[in-house]
Enzyme design. Sequence first.
Site, PDB file in Angstrom:
ATOM      1  N   ASP A 185       0.656   4.361  -1.148  1.00 40.62           N
ATOM      2  CA  ASP A 185       1.832   4.857  -0.423  1.00 40.62           C
ATOM      3  C   ASP A 185       3.092   4.338  -1.113  1.00 40.62           C
ATOM      4  O   ASP A 185       3.058   3.302  -1.799  1.00 40.62           O
ATOM      5  CB  ASP A 185       1.837   4.337   1.020  1.00 40.62           C
ATOM      6  CG  ASP A 185       0.630   4.827   1.795  1.00 40.62           C
ATOM      7  OD1 ASP A 185       0.057   5.856   1.418  1.00 40.62           O
ATOM      8  OD2 ASP A 185       0.271   4.146   2.778  1.00 40.62           O
TER       9      ASP A 185
HETATM   10  N1  URA Z   1      -4.253   2.430   2.574  1.00 42.26           N
HETATM   11  C1  URA Z   1      -3.021   2.754   3.030  1.00 42.26           C
HETATM   12  O1  URA Z   1      -2.837   2.931   4.220  1.00 42.26           O
HETATM   13  N2  URA Z   1      -2.026   2.849   2.139  1.00 42.26           N
HETATM   14  C2  URA Z   1      -2.165   2.640   0.829  1.00 42.26           C
HETATM   15  O2  URA Z   1      -1.200   2.736   0.054  1.00 42.26           O
HETATM   16  C3  URA Z   1      -3.450   2.303   0.366  1.00 42.26           C
HETATM   17  C4  URA Z   1      -4.470   2.206   1.254  1.00 42.26           C
END
Ligand code: URA
Length: 229
Positions: free
Chosen positions: A104
């Site tokens: 993310d």
């Molecule tokens: N899980 C998430 O919620 N976000 C990420 O960036 C990676 C794994």
Amino acid sequence: MNIIKYLQSQGIGSRKVCQALLAGNRVQINGEMPPDEIADTATPQRLTLDGENMPTLPLPHFYILLNKPANFETSHKPVHYPSVFSLLPKTWQNLDIQAVGRLDADTTGVLLLTNDGKLNHFLTTPKNHIVKTYVATLKHPADETLCRQLTDGVLLHDDNETVAALSAQLRTPSELLLKIDSGKYHQVRRMIAACSNRVVHLQRTAFGKLTADDLPQGAWRIIQKEEVI
Ligand code: URA
């Protein structure tokens, strides 16, 4: 590999541009006039253009370990923040480099970038169970109940299968060390939300064998395939 192809594959420019650079004697390889053929493309060559060092990638496949900072998108077409690929040298911006899975925009940590589609597929196929390790900072202080819930399995919102963490350990009441071997969309945040808590910061500290402890955030280094699997 033919020198023009080699320069193109390093992102120096189109065939025409590379031909013109060579004709103008503006390129050197390992301090000398470039040969017609580059024999060992697996070893990065020392390439200079107008006397300026150009970073080179080993070919045919390369693996780049990035310590992703927050506020960068794992996308070639970012919407809200700059792309993680913009952290790489300018000449590499138009090369076919893909991220192995996604983090993310606000997640930090280990992100592998490569042009090796086969390895990318292997690492992201759920049946291969590549272990990802995360440190999640929690909004609400938690106790062992959270860890048990996560390792027993939780039902994600909008999903009808439960997912379980391989392990979950509280380092402090608000810092959770979590290992998972699946990679659903926003998985860690959704798993923790399913336990009525919230992630305020997320860092991926390991992807399989890879860690980025030696890299400051935003920094990258070329690694060997053997370091990945
Ligand atoms: N899980 C998430 O919620 N976000 C990420 O960036 C990676 C794994």
